[in-house]
Design an enzyme around this catalytic site. Structure first.
Site, PDB file in Angstrom:
ATOM      1  N   GLY A  84      -3.017  -7.588  14.337  1.00  0.00           N
ATOM      2  CA  GLY A  84      -4.089  -6.593  14.417  1.00  0.00           C
ATOM      3  C   GLY A  84      -3.664  -5.182  14.055  1.00  0.00           C
ATOM      4  O   GLY A  84      -4.331  -4.217  14.432  1.00  0.00           O
ATOM      5  N   SER A  85      -2.577  -5.059  13.288  1.00  0.00           N
ATOM      6  CA  SER A  85      -2.152  -3.694  12.945  1.00  0.00           C
ATOM      7  C   SER A  85      -3.186  -3.015  12.037  1.00  0.00           C
ATOM      8  O   SER A  85      -3.387  -1.799  12.116  1.00  0.00           O
ATOM      9  CB  SER A  85      -0.764  -3.686  12.295  1.00  0.00           C
ATOM     10  OG  SER A  85      -0.811  -4.290  11.033  1.00  0.00           O
ATOM     11  N   LEU A 109      -7.364 -15.588   8.854  1.00  0.00           N
ATOM     12  CA  LEU A 109      -6.786 -16.640   8.030  1.00  0.00           C
ATOM     13  C   LEU A 109      -7.653 -17.897   7.946  1.00  0.00           C
ATOM     14  O   LEU A 109      -7.185 -19.006   8.150  1.00  0.00           O
ATOM     15  CB  LEU A 109      -5.390 -17.011   8.572  1.00  0.00           C
ATOM     16  CG  LEU A 109      -4.381 -15.863   8.593  1.00  0.00           C
ATOM     17  CD1 LEU A 109      -3.047 -16.321   9.173  1.00  0.00           C
ATOM     18  CD2 LEU A 109      -4.179 -15.291   7.194  1.00  0.00           C
ATOM     19  N   HIS A 111      -5.952  -7.994   0.871  1.00  0.00           N
ATOM     20  CA  HIS A 111      -4.954  -8.991   0.482  1.00  0.00           C
ATOM     21  C   HIS A 111      -3.658  -8.268   0.113  1.00  0.00           C
ATOM     22  O   HIS A 111      -3.689  -7.258  -0.595  1.00  0.00           O
ATOM     23  CB  HIS A 111      -5.477  -9.804  -0.715  1.00  0.00           C
ATOM     24  CG  HIS A 111      -4.546 -10.907  -1.090  1.00  0.00           C
ATOM     25  ND1 HIS A 111      -4.532 -12.126  -0.430  1.00  0.00           N
ATOM     26  CD2 HIS A 111      -3.553 -10.966  -2.007  1.00  0.00           C
ATOM     27  CE1 HIS A 111      -3.583 -12.877  -0.959  1.00  0.00           C
ATOM     28  NE2 HIS A 111      -2.975 -12.188  -1.917  1.00  0.00           N
TER      29      HIS A 111
HETATM   30  C1  GRF Z   1      -2.181  -8.104   6.380  1.00  0.00           C
HETATM   31  O1  GRF Z   1      -0.962  -7.994   5.703  1.00  0.00           O
HETATM   32  C2  GRF Z   1      -3.312  -8.406   5.434  1.00  0.00           C
HETATM   33  O2  GRF Z   1      -3.047  -8.070   4.113  1.00  0.00           O
HETATM   34  C3  GRF Z   1      -3.439  -9.896   5.495  1.00  0.00           C
HETATM   35  O3  GRF Z   1      -3.058 -10.242   6.808  1.00  0.00           O
HETATM   36  C4  GRF Z   1      -2.188  -9.255   7.354  1.00  0.00           C
HETATM   37  C5  GRF Z   1      -2.724  -8.895   8.704  1.00  0.00           C
HETATM   38  O4  GRF Z   1      -1.843  -8.129   9.474  1.00  0.00           O
HETATM   39  N1  GRF Z   1      -4.754 -10.315   5.063  1.00  0.00           N
HETATM   40  P1  GRF Z   1      -2.355  -7.447  10.798  1.00  0.00           P
HETATM   41  O5  GRF Z   1      -2.841  -8.534  11.729  1.00  0.00           O
HETATM   42  O6  GRF Z   1      -3.429  -6.473  10.451  1.00  0.00           O
HETATM   43  O7  GRF Z   1      -1.155  -6.760  11.370  1.00  0.00           O
END
Ligand code: GRF
Length: 195
Positions: free
Chosen positions: A16-17, A89, A108
């Site tokens: 969730g960053s 995902l 992406h």
């Molecule tokens: C990100 O790198 C995004 O590009 C991909 O999934 C990752 C999610 O990371 N679709 P986070 O959960 O937001 O940290």
């Protein structure tokens, strides 16, 4: 003056960053707001981030994400007008694509059309980029259609891939780009749609 607020849902599966960067950015204004987080992983870090910002979150099993009545009724309950995929995902079901035409954004971690498609996510993308000895990589923010990673591209940003880069160091560069740009692109895109 138009005081209408655009109400968004964020879908997450991971740390969730990106959600954190989006919430921090949107907290500085009032016209585009995240009103709901949906996750398909019960233990994912994104839930805690939504809690910090007092944004309601709901967990749905993968099979439940395919239940049109259930998903639509939740989104209607929160009057959701647009959807942000921030590390979600799963393929988005057709009924959502039909209902939210040009209102679902995904990020992406590569320069699409390179290194996209089914199974290309997270470290698999960075691994492939390094293996192919690419000189640059980056991020793509795009609209979501029925095919993985094939909707219209709204924005791309690049970074260099050095010979010394590892999957981890490249992932770090990519995350930095994501956090810098995704929130701004979301805000601008939905504000412009409204006009
Ligand atoms: C990100 O790198 C995004 O590009 C991909 O999934 C990752 C999610 O990371 N679709 P986070 O959960 O937001 O940290």
């Amino acid at each position: 003056m138009n005081e209408k607020v655009v109400r968004l849902a964020v879908f997450c599966s991971g740390a969730g960053s990106n959600a954190l960067a989006i919430f921090n950015h949107l907290a500085k204004q009032s016209k585009v707001q995240v009103v709901l987080m949906l996750v398909n992983k019960q233990e994912c870090g994104a839930i805690g981030i939504a809690q910090q910002f007092n944004i309601p979150s709901k967990f749905l099993k993968n099979s439940e994400f395919l239940e049109e009545n259930l998903v639509i009724s939740i989104l209607e309950e929160y009057k959701v007008e647009g959807i942000i995929l921030a590390g979600f995902l799963r393929k988005i079901p057709g009924f959502l694509i039909d209902k939210f035409v040009d209102k679902i954004l995904n990020i992406h971690p590569s320069l699409l059309p390179k290194f996209g498609g089914k199974g290309m996510y997270g470290h698999f993308v960075h691994q492939a980029v390094i293996q192919e000895k690419e000189k640059e990589s980056g991020i793509t923010i795009h609209l979501v259609n029925e095919n993985y990673d094939e909707g219209s591209i709204l924005f791309q940003a690049k970074c260099k891939v050095e010979q010394t880069d590892t999957v981890e160091s490249l992932a770090k560069k990519i995350h930095k780009l994501e956090h810098e740009h995704f929130p701004k692109v979301i805000e601008t895109y939905f504000l412009n749609l409204q006009e």
